[in-house]
Design a protein around this motif. Structure first.
Motif, PDB file in Angstrom:
ATOM      1  N   MET A 106      84.948 -60.355 -18.135  1.00  0.00           N
ATOM      2  CA  MET A 106      85.976 -59.495 -18.738  1.00  0.00           C
ATOM      3  C   MET A 106      86.483 -58.440 -17.757  1.00  0.00           C
ATOM      4  O   MET A 106      87.433 -57.738 -18.040  1.00  0.00           O
ATOM      5  CB  MET A 106      85.410 -58.783 -19.973  1.00  0.00           C
ATOM      6  N   GLU A 107      85.796 -58.319 -16.615  1.00  0.00           N
ATOM      7  CA  GLU A 107      86.106 -57.285 -15.634  1.00  0.00           C
ATOM      8  C   GLU A 107      86.128 -55.899 -16.262  1.00  0.00           C
ATOM      9  O   GLU A 107      87.040 -55.105 -16.037  1.00  0.00           O
ATOM     10  CB  GLU A 107      87.413 -57.609 -14.909  1.00  0.00           C
ATOM     11  N   GLU A 108      85.130 -55.632 -17.083  1.00  0.00           N
ATOM     12  CA  GLU A 108      84.988 -54.339 -17.743  1.00  0.00           C
ATOM     13  C   GLU A 108      83.762 -53.624 -17.194  1.00  0.00           C
ATOM     14  O   GLU A 108      82.776 -54.259 -16.830  1.00  0.00           O
ATOM     15  CB  GLU A 108      84.788 -54.522 -19.259  1.00  0.00           C
ATOM     16  N   PRO A 109      83.797 -52.305 -17.163  1.00  0.00           N
ATOM     17  CA  PRO A 109      82.588 -51.557 -16.808  1.00  0.00           C
ATOM     18  C   PRO A 109      81.620 -51.626 -17.991  1.00  0.00           C
ATOM     19  O   PRO A 109      81.936 -52.161 -19.050  1.00  0.00           O
ATOM     20  CB  PRO A 109      83.117 -50.131 -16.614  1.00  0.00           C
ATOM     21  N   HIS A 110      80.441 -51.067 -17.815  1.00  0.00           N
ATOM     22  CA  HIS A 110      79.532 -50.923 -18.947  1.00  0.00           C
ATOM     23  C   HIS A 110      80.176 -49.944 -19.923  1.00  0.00           C
ATOM     24  O   HIS A 110      80.836 -48.984 -19.508  1.00  0.00           O
ATOM     25  CB  HIS A 110      78.175 -50.382 -18.490  1.00  0.00           C
ATOM     26  N   TRP A 111      79.997 -50.170 -21.213  1.00  0.00           N
ATOM     27  CA  TRP A 111      80.586 -49.279 -22.213  1.00  0.00           C
ATOM     28  C   TRP A 111      79.656 -49.172 -23.406  1.00  0.00           C
ATOM     29  O   TRP A 111      79.057 -50.146 -23.846  1.00  0.00           O
ATOM     30  CB  TRP A 111      81.946 -49.800 -22.669  1.00  0.00           C
ATOM     31  N   GLY A 112      79.536 -47.966 -23.924  1.00  0.00           N
ATOM     32  CA  GLY A 112      78.724 -47.702 -25.106  1.00  0.00           C
ATOM     33  C   GLY A 112      78.879 -46.245 -25.489  1.00  0.00           C
ATOM     34  O   GLY A 112      79.921 -45.633 -25.236  1.00  0.00           O
ATOM     35  N   HIS A 113      77.843 -45.685 -26.075  1.00  0.00           N
ATOM     36  CA  HIS A 113      77.852 -44.277 -26.448  1.00  0.00           C
ATOM     37  C   HIS A 113      76.679 -43.585 -25.766  1.00  0.00           C
ATOM     38  O   HIS A 113      75.626 -44.188 -25.573  1.00  0.00           O
ATOM     39  CB  HIS A 113      77.750 -44.109 -27.968  1.00  0.00           C
ATOM     40  N   ASN A 114      76.874 -42.323 -25.433  1.00  0.00           N
ATOM     41  CA  ASN A 114      75.777 -41.573 -24.837  1.00  0.00           C
ATOM     42  C   ASN A 114      74.863 -41.038 -25.937  1.00  0.00           C
ATOM     43  O   ASN A 114      75.084 -41.294 -27.126  1.00  0.00           O
ATOM     44  CB  ASN A 114      76.304 -40.461 -23.916  1.00  0.00           C
ATOM     45  N   SER A 115      73.847 -40.293 -25.561  1.00  0.00           N
ATOM     46  CA  SER A 115      72.872 -39.810 -26.539  1.00  0.00           C
ATOM     47  C   SER A 115      73.476 -38.819 -27.522  1.00  0.00           C
ATOM     48  O   SER A 115      72.911 -38.577 -28.583  1.00  0.00           O
ATOM     49  CB  SER A 115      71.669 -39.177 -25.824  1.00  0.00           C
ATOM     50  N   GLU A 116      74.663 -38.261 -27.208  1.00  0.00           N
ATOM     51  CA  GLU A 116      75.358 -37.356 -28.132  1.00  0.00           C
ATOM     52  C   GLU A 116      76.329 -38.112 -29.029  1.00  0.00           C
ATOM     53  O   GLU A 116      77.038 -37.511 -29.833  1.00  0.00           O
ATOM     54  CB  GLU A 116      76.121 -36.263 -27.371  1.00  0.00           C
ATOM     55  N   GLY A 117      76.399 -39.429 -28.874  1.00  0.00           N
ATOM     56  CA  GLY A 117      77.277 -40.236 -29.706  1.00  0.00           C
ATOM     57  C   GLY A 117      78.707 -40.344 -29.204  1.00  0.00           C
ATOM     58  O   GLY A 117      79.564 -40.877 -29.890  1.00  0.00           O
ATOM     59  N   GLN A 118      78.978 -39.864 -28.012  1.00  0.00           N
ATOM     60  CA  GLN A 118      80.320 -39.916 -27.439  1.00  0.00           C
ATOM     61  C   GLN A 118      80.494 -41.212 -26.648  1.00  0.00           C
ATOM     62  O   GLN A 118      79.568 -41.660 -25.984  1.00  0.00           O
ATOM     63  CB  GLN A 118      80.560 -38.718 -26.518  1.00  0.00           C
ATOM     64  N   PRO A 119      81.688 -41.822 -26.695  1.00  0.00           N
ATOM     65  CA  PRO A 119      81.914 -43.043 -25.913  1.00  0.00           C
ATOM     66  C   PRO A 119      81.839 -42.738 -24.420  1.00  0.00           C
ATOM     67  O   PRO A 119      82.244 -41.667 -23.967  1.00  0.00           O
ATOM     68  CB  PRO A 119      83.327 -43.481 -26.316  1.00  0.00           C
ATOM     69  N   ILE A 120      81.280 -43.689 -23.689  1.00  0.00           N
ATOM     70  CA  ILE A 120      81.107 -43.490 -22.250  1.00  0.00           C
ATOM     71  C   ILE A 120      81.215 -44.845 -21.549  1.00  0.00           C
ATOM     72  O   ILE A 120      80.809 -45.862 -22.094  1.00  0.00           O
ATOM     73  CB  ILE A 120      79.759 -42.806 -21.959  1.00  0.00           C
ATOM     74  N   ALA A 121      81.807 -44.840 -20.379  1.00  0.00           N
ATOM     75  CA  ALA A 121      81.913 -46.048 -19.555  1.00  0.00           C
ATOM     76  C   ALA A 121      81.307 -45.725 -18.193  1.00  0.00           C
ATOM     77  O   ALA A 121      81.454 -44.615 -17.695  1.00  0.00           O
ATOM     78  CB  ALA A 121      83.372 -46.466 -19.400  1.00  0.00           C
ATOM     79  N   TRP A 122      80.619 -46.696 -17.605  1.00  0.00           N
ATOM     80  CA  TRP A 122      80.018 -46.455 -16.299  1.00  0.00           C
ATOM     81  C   TRP A 122      79.914 -47.755 -15.544  1.00  0.00           C
ATOM     82  O   TRP A 122      80.001 -48.841 -16.095  1.00  0.00           O
ATOM     83  CB  TRP A 122      78.654 -45.779 -16.426  1.00  0.00           C
ATOM     84  N   VAL A 123      79.722 -47.638 -14.240  1.00  0.00           N
ATOM     85  CA  VAL A 123      79.589 -48.775 -13.350  1.00  0.00           C
ATOM     86  C   VAL A 123      78.200 -48.705 -12.736  1.00  0.00           C
ATOM     87  O   VAL A 123      77.743 -47.626 -12.345  1.00  0.00           O
ATOM     88  CB  VAL A 123      80.658 -48.739 -12.233  1.00  0.00           C
ATOM     89  N   GLY A 124      77.522 -49.825 -12.668  1.00  0.00           N
ATOM     90  CA  GLY A 124      76.197 -49.878 -12.060  1.00  0.00           C
ATOM     91  C   GLY A 124      75.099 -49.594 -13.070  1.00  0.00           C
ATOM     92  O   GLY A 124      75.353 -49.232 -14.210  1.00  0.00           O
ATOM     93  N   ASN A 125      73.870 -49.800 -12.622  1.00  0.00           N
ATOM     94  CA  ASN A 125      72.679 -49.587 -13.436  1.00  0.00           C
ATOM     95  C   ASN A 125      71.681 -48.747 -12.691  1.00  0.00           C
ATOM     96  O   ASN A 125      71.724 -48.642 -11.483  1.00  0.00           O
ATOM     97  CB  ASN A 125      72.018 -50.920 -13.793  1.00  0.00           C
ATOM     98  N   ALA A 126      70.760 -48.225 -13.451  1.00  0.00           N
ATOM     99  CA  ALA A 126      69.623 -47.523 -12.882  1.00  0.00           C
ATOM    100  C   ALA A 126      68.373 -48.107 -13.511  1.00  0.00           C
ATOM    101  O   ALA A 126      68.399 -48.508 -14.654  1.00  0.00           O
ATOM    102  CB  ALA A 126      69.705 -46.028 -13.177  1.00  0.00           C
ATOM    103  N   PRO A 127      67.284 -48.159 -12.770  1.00  0.00           N
ATOM    104  CA  PRO A 127      66.050 -48.638 -13.373  1.00  0.00           C
ATOM    105  C   PRO A 127      65.675 -47.801 -14.586  1.00  0.00           C
ATOM    106  O   PRO A 127      65.843 -46.587 -14.587  1.00  0.00           O
ATOM    107  CB  PRO A 127      65.019 -48.475 -12.262  1.00  0.00           C
TER     108      PRO A 127
END
Length: 130
Positions: A106-127
């Motif tokens: 889909m050529e999309e970044p990661h997308w979800g909600h942060n711990s405060e419930g706000q939508p957030i998009a990011w690239v890459g992962n962390a262990p």
């Protein structure tokens, strides 16, 4: 003689534990020192603001994935949950709710909600266990 070997193994195990604990102690000190630098804090704040803005911009299109994820968690739908992207930043309360492989298909970044419930998009992962 068998007692000597057992005692030597206990001493070696204690030395390894101590070395591991000291390694973690110093790694946390260095990490805290680096993260406390004002320039690092500014860069982190800018990255977080950009991720939040990008998350809001993608919300209309990607919100159905969050609803699907929430329903799967509620229902205990293991089959659906195992097909969801493994991308997450657990320490920062982020879980990607898109399908596995979305970065390429889909050529999309990661997308979800942060711990405060706000939508957030990011690239890459962390262990997870940082």
């Amino acid at each position: 003689m068998a007692g000597d070997s057992s005692q030597e193994q206990r001493v070696q195990a204690a030395v390894c534990r101590h070395r591991r604990e000291m390694d973690w102690f110093w790694a946390e000190k260095v990490f805290s020192f680096v993260m406390s630098d004002p320039q690092v804090q500014r860069a982190r704040a800018q990255a977080e603001a950009a991720e939040a803005q990008f998350g809001l911009e993608l919300r209309a299109r990607l919100q159905p994935f969050q609803g699907r994820y929430d329903q799967a968690v509620h229902d205990g739908d293991v089959a659906l949950l195992t097909g969801i992207c493994p991308g997450k930043h657990g320490r920062w309360g982020r879980i990607c709710v898109l399908d596995e492989g979305h970065e390429t298909s889909m050529e999309e970044p990661h997308w979800g909600h942060n711990s405060e419930g706000q939508p957030i998009a990011w690239v890459g992962n962390a262990p997870d266990d940082w």
